[in-house]
Design a protein around this motif. Structure first.
Motif, PDB file in Angstrom:
ATOM      1  N   ILE A  54       0.845  -1.206   0.000  1.00  0.00           N
ATOM      2  CA  ILE A  54       0.000   0.000   0.000  1.00  0.00           C
ATOM      3  C   ILE A  54       0.878   1.253   0.000  1.00  0.00           C
ATOM      4  CG2 ILE A  54      -1.668   1.317   1.427  1.00  0.00           C
ATOM      5  CD1 ILE A  54      -2.875  -1.444   2.247  1.00  0.00           C
ATOM      6  N   LEU A  55       2.049   1.129   0.633  1.00  0.00           N
ATOM      7  CA  LEU A  55       2.974   2.270   0.652  1.00  0.00           C
ATOM      8  C   LEU A  55       3.894   2.282  -0.564  1.00  0.00           C
ATOM      9  CD1 LEU A  55       4.022   2.454   4.426  1.00  0.00           C
ATOM     10  CD2 LEU A  55       2.401   3.907   3.205  1.00  0.00           C
ATOM     11  N   GLY A  56       3.652   1.358  -1.490  1.00  0.00           N
ATOM     12  CA  GLY A  56       4.435   1.347  -2.736  1.00  0.00           C
ATOM     13  C   GLY A  56       5.741   0.577  -2.638  1.00  0.00           C
ATOM     14  N   LEU A  57       5.890  -0.271  -1.598  1.00  0.00           N
ATOM     15  CA  LEU A  57       7.148  -1.030  -1.447  1.00  0.00           C
ATOM     16  C   LEU A  57       7.013  -2.395  -2.108  1.00  0.00           C
ATOM     17  CD1 LEU A  57       7.633  -0.247   2.343  1.00  0.00           C
ATOM     18  CD2 LEU A  57       8.810   0.860   0.436  1.00  0.00           C
ATOM     19  N   GLU A  58       8.138  -2.903  -2.588  1.00  0.00           N
ATOM     20  CA  GLU A  58       8.143  -4.177  -3.324  1.00  0.00           C
ATOM     21  C   GLU A  58       8.026  -5.404  -2.427  1.00  0.00           C
ATOM     22  OE1 GLU A  58      11.484  -5.326  -5.795  1.00  0.00           O
ATOM     23  OE2 GLU A  58      10.955  -3.625  -7.088  1.00  0.00           O
ATOM     24  N   TYR A  59       7.489  -6.489  -2.969  1.00  0.00           N
ATOM     25  CA  TYR A  59       7.410  -7.771  -2.252  1.00  0.00           C
ATOM     26  C   TYR A  59       8.808  -8.379  -2.090  1.00  0.00           C
ATOM     27  CZ  TYR A  59       6.443 -12.617  -1.256  1.00  0.00           C
ATOM     28  OH  TYR A  59       6.428 -13.842  -0.673  1.00  0.00           O
ATOM     29  N   PRO A  60       9.143  -9.016  -0.983  1.00  0.00           N
ATOM     30  CA  PRO A  60       8.389  -9.062   0.268  1.00  0.00           C
ATOM     31  C   PRO A  60       8.631  -7.792   1.061  1.00  0.00           C
ATOM     32  CG  PRO A  60      10.345 -10.431   0.447  1.00  0.00           C
ATOM     33  CD  PRO A  60      10.402  -9.755  -0.895  1.00  0.00           C
ATOM     34  N   GLY A  61       7.563  -7.111   1.388  1.00  0.00           N
ATOM     35  CA  GLY A  61       7.677  -5.766   1.935  1.00  0.00           C
ATOM     36  C   GLY A  61       8.011  -5.690   3.418  1.00  0.00           C
ATOM     37  N   GLY A  62       7.848  -6.817   4.151  1.00  0.00           N
ATOM     38  CA  GLY A  62       8.093  -6.798   5.603  1.00  0.00           C
ATOM     39  C   GLY A  62       9.397  -6.104   5.988  1.00  0.00           C
ATOM     40  N   PRO A  63      10.530  -6.558   5.441  1.00  0.00           N
ATOM     41  CA  PRO A  63      11.802  -5.936   5.812  1.00  0.00           C
ATOM     42  C   PRO A  63      11.889  -4.471   5.388  1.00  0.00           C
ATOM     43  CG  PRO A  63      12.171  -8.010   4.625  1.00  0.00           C
ATOM     44  CD  PRO A  63      10.704  -7.733   4.567  1.00  0.00           C
ATOM     45  N   LYS A  64      11.279  -4.126   4.263  1.00  0.00           N
ATOM     46  CA  LYS A  64      11.330  -2.727   3.785  1.00  0.00           C
ATOM     47  C   LYS A  64      10.462  -1.827   4.661  1.00  0.00           C
ATOM     48  CE  LYS A  64      12.251  -4.544  -0.727  1.00  0.00           C
ATOM     49  NZ  LYS A  64      11.628  -5.851  -0.902  1.00  0.00           N
ATOM     50  N   LEU A  65       9.350  -2.397   5.111  1.00  0.00           N
ATOM     51  CA  LEU A  65       8.472  -1.654   6.026  1.00  0.00           C
ATOM     52  C   LEU A  65       9.216  -1.384   7.338  1.00  0.00           C
ATOM     53  CD1 LEU A  65       5.312  -0.873   5.880  1.00  0.00           C
ATOM     54  CD2 LEU A  65       5.021  -2.702   7.541  1.00  0.00           C
ATOM     55  N   GLU A  66       9.972  -2.389   7.784  1.00  0.00           N
ATOM     56  CA  GLU A  66      10.737  -2.233   9.029  1.00  0.00           C
ATOM     57  C   GLU A  66      11.732  -1.073   8.914  1.00  0.00           C
ATOM     58  OE1 GLU A  66      13.487  -5.377  10.111  1.00  0.00           O
ATOM     59  OE2 GLU A  66      13.534  -4.671  12.182  1.00  0.00           O
ATOM     60  N   LYS A  67      12.394  -0.993   7.782  1.00  0.00           N
ATOM     61  CA  LYS A  67      13.377   0.081   7.572  1.00  0.00           C
ATOM     62  C   LYS A  67      12.725   1.455   7.676  1.00  0.00           C
ATOM     63  CE  LYS A  67      17.313  -1.142   4.762  1.00  0.00           C
ATOM     64  NZ  LYS A  67      17.688  -1.429   3.392  1.00  0.00           N
ATOM     65  N   LEU A  68      11.574   1.604   7.027  1.00  0.00           N
ATOM     66  CA  LEU A  68      10.852   2.876   7.087  1.00  0.00           C
ATOM     67  C   LEU A  68      10.395   3.168   8.516  1.00  0.00           C
ATOM     68  CD1 LEU A  68       8.249   3.254   4.177  1.00  0.00           C
ATOM     69  CD2 LEU A  68      10.359   4.518   4.540  1.00  0.00           C
ATOM     70  N   ALA A  69       9.844   2.116   9.149  1.00  0.00           N
ATOM     71  CA  ALA A  69       9.268   2.278  10.490  1.00  0.00           C
ATOM     72  C   ALA A  69      10.319   2.752  11.496  1.00  0.00           C
ATOM     73  CB  ALA A  69       8.640   0.968  10.944  1.00  0.00           C
ATOM     74  N   LYS A  70      11.557   2.311  11.282  1.00  0.00           N
ATOM     75  CA  LYS A  70      12.640   2.652  12.223  1.00  0.00           C
ATOM     76  C   LYS A  70      12.860   4.149  12.328  1.00  0.00           C
ATOM     77  CE  LYS A  70      15.615  -1.257  12.851  1.00  0.00           C
ATOM     78  NZ  LYS A  70      16.500  -2.142  12.122  1.00  0.00           N
ATOM     79  N   ILE A  71      12.583   4.866  11.227  1.00  0.00           N
ATOM     80  CA  ILE A  71      12.797   6.317  11.279  1.00  0.00           C
ATOM     81  C   ILE A  71      11.470   7.082  11.422  1.00  0.00           C
ATOM     82  CG2 ILE A  71      15.078   6.585  10.216  1.00  0.00           C
ATOM     83  CD1 ILE A  71      13.738   6.705   7.508  1.00  0.00           C
ATOM     84  N   GLY A  72      10.400   6.326  11.759  1.00  0.00           N
ATOM     85  CA  GLY A  72       9.106   6.993  11.923  1.00  0.00           C
ATOM     86  C   GLY A  72       8.635   6.983  13.363  1.00  0.00           C
ATOM     87  N   LYS A  73       7.475   7.611  13.575  1.00  0.00           N
ATOM     88  CA  LYS A  73       6.851   7.627  14.907  1.00  0.00           C
ATOM     89  C   LYS A  73       5.438   7.049  14.781  1.00  0.00           C
ATOM     90  CE  LYS A  73       9.247  11.494  17.007  1.00  0.00           C
ATOM     91  NZ  LYS A  73       9.892  12.186  15.859  1.00  0.00           N
ATOM     92  N   PRO A  74       4.944   6.424  15.861  1.00  0.00           N
ATOM     93  CA  PRO A  74       3.606   5.817  15.747  1.00  0.00           C
ATOM     94  C   PRO A  74       2.496   6.845  15.939  1.00  0.00           C
ATOM     95  CG  PRO A  74       4.574   5.334  17.886  1.00  0.00           C
ATOM     96  CD  PRO A  74       5.595   6.146  17.151  1.00  0.00           C
ATOM     97  N   LEU A  75       2.416   7.795  15.016  1.00  0.00           N
ATOM     98  CA  LEU A  75       1.508   8.935  15.204  1.00  0.00           C
ATOM     99  C   LEU A  75       0.058   8.643  14.835  1.00  0.00           C
ATOM    100  CD1 LEU A  75       3.739  11.807  13.735  1.00  0.00           C
ATOM    101  CD2 LEU A  75       3.473  11.115  16.122  1.00  0.00           C
ATOM    102  N   PHE A  76      -0.141   7.560  14.049  1.00  0.00           N
ATOM    103  CA  PHE A  76      -1.494   7.305  13.543  1.00  0.00           C
ATOM    104  C   PHE A  76      -2.189   6.202  14.350  1.00  0.00           C
ATOM    105  CE2 PHE A  76       0.866   9.048   9.968  1.00  0.00           C
ATOM    106  CZ  PHE A  76      -0.004  10.037   9.526  1.00  0.00           C
ATOM    107  N   ASN A  77      -3.491   6.391  14.516  1.00  0.00           N
ATOM    108  CA  ASN A  77      -4.283   5.413  15.259  1.00  0.00           C
ATOM    109  C   ASN A  77      -4.745   4.277  14.366  1.00  0.00           C
ATOM    110  OD1 ASN A  77      -4.496   5.848  17.948  1.00  0.00           O
ATOM    111  ND2 ASN A  77      -6.071   7.451  17.714  1.00  0.00           N
TER     112      ASN A  77
END
Ligand code: KG4
Ligand code: ZN
Length: 345
Positions: free
Chosen positions: A187-210
């Protein structure tokens, strides 16, 4: 005693040869293992294509076996059993594996130990290191234990009285947690398998959304991740509408991971309390995620947590030969071998 193990349930072709020795305690030595991943082949299709997976297994199995025998300088006379992961998995992939091991088994007159792929994931936590050619002792686990398998295909909670006595407590009713991370990544436009790529993004983000923590108010031990994915899709569309998507991707990724992992934690806590468990065994591809590991260690700091070593958390042949040792009494003649794509634990 030497066991040759085969993994072909999904998109990894894995073979291993493990030697076991039993006196007062069990010792084992991984003599060699070969693994070929198909991630690159499937990534352009956005997910695993079963028929392509089967074709790759067929191509790779003889190559990997030849390599393993060459490296170990061991011939079939010195091998006692063949272990084969019969399921759950993709039917075409399992069929290729089955045909290959049946041929071998008949040619060299070896019995086959059918290994449940899910159980093999749990047994892999007993392996201290996946070092080749070194005698190792099994890790000691305190029982009763709760097992949590989190992968691209499964999200299951299991009660282990010991490693031979177990029962499934709950599982996902729709998407597996790894699958849900992959879908969120997409959904965020990352390639399969997205789990590890999502982790990379998440590391520099904050849990701001509910986002919701699905089914956590229910006392059963099942999961559901498809609603979380839909909520995420709606959220992302909302953020896109306001033209803030690019600058919010890290925070969105972080919020999604947090929701998914907290859901796992809440349900696992319920299981641990209900069964008074002394240990928690977590396995499956998603435990490669460092944030998840940290969250689980922090939250469950009063009990023992066991993870497999990183390379053994995803599918491989070592897990299969290793688990095979514990089911030798189930060895069968090749004619009796069958696959079970929907095998349960
Ligand atoms: O166990 P596994 O290799 O394959 C099976 O599904 O059997 O698990 C693959 C899953 C995929 O969904 C992948 O995205 C996820 O594990 N995964 C991760 C990470 N590495 C792999 N998820 C989150 N963070 C990671 N670092
Ligand atoms: Zn697996």
């Amino acid at each position: 005693m030497k066991i040759l193990g085969f993994e072909t349930t999904c998109d990894e072709t894995g073979i291993s040869l493990i030697e076991f020795e039993e006196n007062k305690e069990i010792k084992f030595k991984i003599l060699n293992h070969q693994l070929r991943s198909q991630v690159n082949i499937h990534s352009k299709y956005g997910g695993i294509v079963p028929i392509l997976a089967a074709r790759e297994h067929k191509k790779n199995l003889p190559i990997l076996l030849k390599e393993l025998l060459k490296k170990t300088k061991i011939n079939f006379d010195q091998i006692d059993y063949i272990a084969f992961s019969y399921g759950p998995g993709l039917p075409p992939a399992l069929v290729e594996g089955k045909e290959f091991v049946i041929k071998l088994s008949k040619k060299y007159n070896k019995k086959i130990i059918p290994v449940n792929h899910l159980l093999a994931h749990f047994y892999s936590v007993l392996i201290p290191e996946n070092k080749i050619g070194i005698w190792q002792k099994l890790k000691k686990i305190k029982f009763p234990a709760i097992g949590l398998l989190i992968s691209g295909g499964h999200t299951i909670l299991v009660y282990f009285e010991d490693f031979k006595k177990y029962k499934k407590l709950g599982e996902t009713l729709d998407d597996a947690v790894g699958e849900s991370l992959d879908k969120a990544a997409r959904i965020l436009g990352l390639e399969y398998p997205g789990g590890p790529k999502l982790e990379k993004l998440a590391k520099i983000g904050k849990p701001l959304f509910n986002l919701p923590r699905p089914m956590t108010l229910q006392n059963n031990l099942n999961f559901s991740f498809s609603g979380l994915k839909t909520a995420f899709w709606e959220l992302v569309e909302e953020v896109r509408k306001y033209g803030k998507l690019e600058e919010s991707k890290e925070d969105l990724a972080c919020s999604y991971q947090k929701a998914a992992f907290e859901t796992l934690i809440i349900k696992t806590k319920k299981a641990i309390e209900k069964y008074n468990a002394k240990s928690l065994i977590i396995t499956g591809g998603v435990i490669a995620n460092q944030t998840l590991r940290k969250m689980f260690k922090k939250f469950f700091n009063k009990i023992n947590i066991y993870f497999p070593v990183k390379e053994l958390s995803t599918d491989n042949g070592i897990n299969i030969a290793f688990a095979g040792y514990f089911f030798i009494e189930k060895a069968i003649d090749p004619e009796k071998l069958d696959i079970n794509p929907t095998a349960d634990i």
